[in-house]
Design an enzyme around this catalytic site. Structure first.
Site, short mmCIF file in Angstrom:
data_model
loop_
_atom_site.label_atom_id
_atom_site.label_comp_id
_atom_site.label_asym_id
_atom_site.label_seq_id
_atom_site.Cartn_x
_atom_site.Cartn_y
_atom_site.Cartn_z
N LEU B 87 0.73 -1.34 0.18
CA LEU B 87 -0.08 -0.01 0.04
C LEU B 87 0.84 1.09 -0.06
CD1 LEU B 87 -2.77 -0.85 2.36
CD2 LEU B 87 -2.76 -1.04 -0.07
N CYS B 88 1.96 1.21 -0.66
CA CYS B 88 2.64 2.60 -0.94
C CYS B 88 2.87 2.84 -2.14
CB CYS B 88 3.70 2.42 0.15
SG CYS B 88 4.99 0.84 -0.11
#
Lengths: 135, 298
Positions: B87-88
């Site tokens: 999730l980056c």
């Protein structure tokens, strides 16, 4: 009389100000630096760094590292630098004990690790020395 | 068009998602601030260290030290610094792309961070070591990594050691970057490297003109200083690279979570509009039915 002293660790800049003289724990013994000292680069051993500012002596326990001296400036690069108030005596004692145990384990097997542990012990002991001296 | 209950359910689920991404955004923002400060604080030390090294290399035989020795072979060990969590955004994907372009037949890997470790192992590349690093990064954790890499190099297992990590440029920009760690390139010591705060293309000299004109004395001797300084330099390099990666990770996560929150909010708006339209249509048709019924009764 003015001599700029800077103490930097990888984590942050600890100190930056003008002082009148500085005493560094060199690997071959303590050395005093005054203004207009010849340009010098020296390795530092864990120990006590003292500087004189406005007539009072201040002390810091530093780890191993380096100092670069020029006529008007002393830059100290070290692993760690602690003032009297930042030292936790109990924690340091534990650290020394832990490192000493480990040192016995690795002595004769891993020279580099042993050297590192000795460095850790020396650093912690320098901190303890500073803390105890003040009492 | 879906019925009212379906839309209501969807709105609720998107709202939940938005709440989660918003919380993640805030957490990442707080961590980002810390990681950025830490990364920037390290640059001061880097500058000083560089200056000492440059002065030093004028005074010693550069090829004499084993860490400076250049070898013919091409056997390379690449340390990849990725993130532990996803999730980056495209952070890890971009890094992996760069890693693949640098890859040769004789490349072996070591990793920090779970995400690319999994990727590397999946594709059947050899991964000889994995390191787990806390957050925030303590300086002491860089040492075992530097020690491991140094040993591999000195024992002759590899001829070159490289590190691939994500360089933190700003909150919005992070770029993947590979640099050679060992042998230490003495001629490049004077240059500021990308991870010391300048962009990839603007490699420039640190300000040494003044320093070089001075005649330095070395205590106890240039060799001893060099001997202790180089390992220190490596530790610090690794530490700084991890810091840069961490700062990049948190920045990228914050930005992508902000985008996710914004998207979720837009979606809620659209769905609410649909919901209201449908509700209105339902009321209209109900009214129509009633009026028709009344007419029929007359």
């Amino acid at each position: 009389m003015s001599l700029q002293l800077e103490i930097v660790t990888p984590e942050k800049k600890i100190f930056s100000d003008t002082v009148s003289d500085v005493y560094l724990p060199g690997v071959d013994g303590e050395m005093g630096i005054l203004e207009l000292h010849a340009a010098l680069v020296t390795a530092l051993a864990p120990g006590e760094l003292r500087y004189l500012k406005d007539g009072t002596v201040h002390e810091l326990a530093i780890g191993s590292g380096f100092a670069e001296v020029t006529q008007e400036k002393v830059s100290v690069l070290t692993d760690s630098a602690f003032g009297d108030d930042d030292i936790d005596e109990a924690a340091e004692e534990k650290a020394v004990a832990r490192a000493e145990n480990k040192l016995v384990e690795v002595t004769g097997k891993d020279a580099e690790e042993a050297a590192y542990l000795q460095d850790v012990i020396a650093t912690s002991q320098a901190r303890l020395l500073l803390k105890r001296k003040r009492r | 068009m879906a019925n009212l209950r379906d839309i209501r359910r969807r709105i609720k689920s998107v709202k939940n998602t938005a709440q989660i991404t918003r919380a993640m955004q805030l957490v990442a923002a707080a961590k980002m601030k810390k990681a950025q400060d830490q990364a920037l604080a390290g640059r001061q030390y880097a500058d000083q260290l560089n200056q000492v090294l440059v002065n030093l290399k004028e005074n010693v035989d550069e090829e004499s030290h084993p860490l400076l020795e250049r070898r013919e072979g091409e056997k390379t060990l690449t340390l990849i610094i990725s993130t532990d969590k996803g999730l980056c955004g495209g952070l890890n994907t971009n890094l992996l792309k760069l890693v693949r372009t640098e890859e040769t037949e004789e490349t072996t890997y070591a990793t920090v961070g779970k995400k690319l470790r999994i990727q590397i192992e999946k594709t059947g590349n050899e991964n000889i070591a994995d390191f787990v690093i806390q957050d925030p990064v303590p300086f002491s954790e860089a040492r075992p990594i530097a020690k491991f890499l140094t040993e591999q190099f000195l024992e002759g297992n590899y001829d070159k050691i490289k590190v691939c990590f994500t360089n933190f440029v700003s909150t919005l920009t992070q770029e993947p970057y590979c640099s050679q760690l060992l042998p230490i390139q003495a001629d490049k010591l004077a240059e500021k490297r990308a991870y010391e705060g300048v962009g990839k293309d603007e490699v420039k000299d640190t300000d040494h003109a003044a320093a070089l004109s001075k005649d330095y004395e070395f205590e106890p001797s240039p060799e001893v200083v060099l001997d202790t300084l180089l390992p220190q330099y490596l530790n610090f390099q690794i530490y700084q690279m991890i810091l840069e990666s961490r700062a990049s990770e948190h920045s990228a996560r914050m930005v992508s979570m902000k985008a996710a929150t914004d998207n979720a909010n837009n979606m809620i708006d659209d769905l609410t509009l649909d919901y209201n339209k449908l509700r209105q249509a339902a009321i209209t048709s109900e009214l129509l039915e009633i009026t028709t019924a009344m007419k029929a009764m007359e």
